[in-house]
Design a protein around this motif. Structure first.
Motif, PDB file in Angstrom:
ATOM      1  N   ARG A 171       4.764  -7.414  -5.222  1.00 61.56           N
ATOM      2  CA  ARG A 171       4.552  -6.085  -4.636  1.00 61.56           C
ATOM      3  C   ARG A 171       4.883  -6.058  -3.142  1.00 61.56           C
ATOM      4  NH1 ARG A 171      -1.266  -4.640  -7.587  1.00 61.56           N
ATOM      5  NH2 ARG A 171      -0.613  -5.261  -9.690  1.00 61.56           N
ATOM      6  N   ARG A 174       8.620  -1.751  -0.777  1.00 61.76           N
ATOM      7  CA  ARG A 174       8.129  -0.378  -0.670  1.00 61.76           C
ATOM      8  C   ARG A 174       9.089   0.519  -1.431  1.00 61.76           C
ATOM      9  NH1 ARG A 174       9.381   4.158   2.257  1.00 61.76           N
ATOM     10  NH2 ARG A 174       7.690   5.683   2.392  1.00 61.76           N
ATOM     11  N   GLU A 176       9.760   4.407  -2.967  1.00 64.88           N
ATOM     12  CA  GLU A 176       9.394   5.823  -2.950  1.00 64.88           C
ATOM     13  C   GLU A 176      10.295   6.562  -3.925  1.00 64.88           C
ATOM     14  OE1 GLU A 176      10.166   9.508   0.029  1.00 64.88           O
ATOM     15  OE2 GLU A 176       8.901   7.909   0.884  1.00 64.88           O
ATOM     16  N   THR A 192      -4.407   9.184  -5.326  1.00 66.08           N
ATOM     17  CA  THR A 192      -3.983   7.926  -5.935  1.00 66.08           C
ATOM     18  C   THR A 192      -4.482   7.903  -7.374  1.00 66.08           C
ATOM     19  OG1 THR A 192      -4.013   6.744  -3.828  1.00 66.08           O
ATOM     20  CG2 THR A 192      -4.103   5.415  -5.820  1.00 66.08           C
ATOM     21  N   ARG A 194      -5.039   5.852 -10.824  1.00 69.12           N
ATOM     22  CA  ARG A 194      -5.224   4.496 -11.363  1.00 69.12           C
ATOM     23  C   ARG A 194      -5.583   4.597 -12.837  1.00 69.12           C
ATOM     24  NH1 ARG A 194      -7.620   4.372  -6.256  1.00 69.12           N
ATOM     25  NH2 ARG A 194      -6.827   2.714  -4.866  1.00 69.12           N
ATOM     26  N   SER A 217      -0.477   4.624  -8.726  1.00 67.27           N
ATOM     27  CA  SER A 217       0.568   5.475  -8.157  1.00 67.27           C
ATOM     28  C   SER A 217      -0.041   6.424  -7.128  1.00 67.27           C
ATOM     29  CB  SER A 217       1.256   6.314  -9.245  1.00 67.27           C
ATOM     30  OG  SER A 217       1.728   5.523 -10.306  1.00 67.27           O
ATOM     31  N   ARG A 218       0.621   6.569  -6.008  1.00 71.76           N
ATOM     32  CA  ARG A 218       0.247   7.554  -4.999  1.00 71.76           C
ATOM     33  C   ARG A 218       1.121   8.783  -5.204  1.00 71.76           C
ATOM     34  NH1 ARG A 218      -3.798   8.889  -1.297  1.00 71.76           N
ATOM     35  NH2 ARG A 218      -2.924   9.812   0.599  1.00 71.76           N
ATOM     36  N   HIS A 234       4.680   7.078  -4.959  1.00 69.65           N
ATOM     37  CA  HIS A 234       4.703   5.714  -4.433  1.00 69.65           C
ATOM     38  C   HIS A 234       3.985   4.789  -5.418  1.00 69.65           C
ATOM     39  CE1 HIS A 234       5.956   7.188  -0.401  1.00 69.65           C
ATOM     40  NE2 HIS A 234       5.161   8.206  -0.683  1.00 69.65           N
ATOM     41  N   THR A 236       2.597   1.341  -6.682  1.00 74.15           N
ATOM     42  CA  THR A 236       2.307   0.015  -6.152  1.00 74.15           C
ATOM     43  C   THR A 236       2.292  -1.038  -7.253  1.00 74.15           C
ATOM     44  OG1 THR A 236      -0.070   0.480  -6.260  1.00 74.15           O
ATOM     45  CG2 THR A 236       1.024   0.883  -4.177  1.00 74.15           C
ATOM     46  N   THR A 237       2.396  -0.588  -8.500  1.00 76.95           N
ATOM     47  CA  THR A 237       2.568  -1.486  -9.645  1.00 76.95           C
ATOM     48  C   THR A 237       3.811  -1.031 -10.399  1.00 76.95           C
ATOM     49  OG1 THR A 237       1.103  -0.080 -10.957  1.00 76.95           O
ATOM     50  CG2 THR A 237       0.097  -1.981  -9.859  1.00 76.95           C
TER      51      THR A 237
END
Length: 318
Positions: A171, A174, A176, A192, A194, A217-218, A234, A236-237
């Motif tokens: 991770r 970055r 987007e 966010t 989850r 996810s954002r 965004h 992150t996973t």
């Protein structure tokens, strides 16, 4: 500690940017000949295997053809070219946004798979780039869904591929994305999301299940008009279909999605209408080989936002 098996280099060249198939014979088994094992292992059937053996199309590590009577050798490697499927050409350009001695970054169009798989073999970003750039050793550091457009990182040197793949595993990239989906009044953003997502083999759609979250996810707003909204995403996973699942769960499924919230019928080959409105817009990372800071941005636009009527009508099927 178990020793890793050394894989010999392929004695066969690529064909149209596609590697030959490699089969390693199991260490233990009841087979007397290589032919017996291949007939039982390959779905092509005895007739096809016999024809390939008779034509010298299956070879060992030394490049010599395997014969129908060759004895079974545990751990032996054999190579052959699979018959390439008839594929409809994906009629959109694959742009190279960066190239150096270590990496290639491409801006992939919708409908083009990243790597050969299933019925998509020569019509993939990897096979195209190998042919067009003349880099047979090119490999993918990660993948985008076939229906998603945007930035993909490829590696030039096989010995460096693991270093770049580890960026995604750890991770350290970055990412987007941009998406176009319905505007939902009252949806509080940014937020966010989850959840735990599972994707079962042979099942088209992934699904959320109870349990420890493995997908994060954002989601941010990037404006709205005429009942549509543009979103910045965004992850992150990197779970399969993660952004598509999360957007659908928020009640704003991405436009053009054939799986979420409802799986629709298969789209005929050559039908490039209404591409999924999801774009891997930004890719940023520190190069693990050179230490250089990289920041790449896709030059593509999402049609449903820039010209909705044109996107909804779409080009005529090929």
């Amino acid at each position: 500690m178990r020793r890793r098996t050394r894989i010999p280099p392929s004695p066969l060249p690529q064909r149209e940017g596609v590697d030959p198939m490699r089969v390693r014979l199991p260490v233990e088994g009841p087979w007397a000949t290589v032919r017996e094992h291949l007939v039982g292992r390959l779905s092509a059937g005895a007739g096809v295997v016999d024809a390939m053996l008779g034509s010298g199309l299956i070879v060992g590590a030394d490049g010599r053809p395997v014969t129908p009577d060759d004895a079974y050798v545990p751990g032996m490697f054999v190579w052959f070219h699979r018959e390439l499927p008839d594929e409809v050409t994906v009629p959109f350009p694959l742009e190279v946004v960066h190239r150096d001695e270590h990496i290639v970054v491409a801006d992939k169009p919708h409908f083009l798979a990243t790597t050969p798989r299933g019925s998509h073999v020569t019509q993939t970003a990897l096979a195209r780039l190998r042919r067009e750039l003349g880099i047979p050793a090119l490999g993918a550091a990660h993948r985008l869904d076939r229906l998603t457009a945007g930035l993909v990182l490829f590696t030039v040197r096989p010995e460096e591929r693991g270093a770049y793949q580890s960026l995604f595993r750890d991770r350290l990239v970055r990412k987007e994305y941009e998406a176009v989906a319905p505007y939902r009044e009252g949806l509080e953003l940014p937020r966010t999301v989850r959840s735990r997502i599972v994707k079962e083999r042979g099942v088209l759609a992934a699904r959320e299940v109870p349990g420890e979250p493995n997908a994060v996810s954002r989601v941010e707003s990037a404006g709205h008009r005429d009942g549509l909204a543009r979103y910045r995403l965004h992850p992150t996973t990197g779970q399969t279909h993660q952004l598509r699942v999360h957007m659908s769960a928020l009640g704003v499924p991405i436009l053009g999605d054939p799986l979420y919230p409802v799986v629709t019928g298969p789209v005929p080959a050559g039908d490039f209408r209404r591409p999924l409105q999801l774009l891997a817009r930004v890719l940023e990372f520190t190069d693990p080989v050179t230490g250089r800071e990289h920041s790449f941005r896709s030059g593509r636009t999402l049609g449903a936002w820039s010209a909705y009527d044109d996107w909804a009508a779409g080009p005529a099927p090929q």
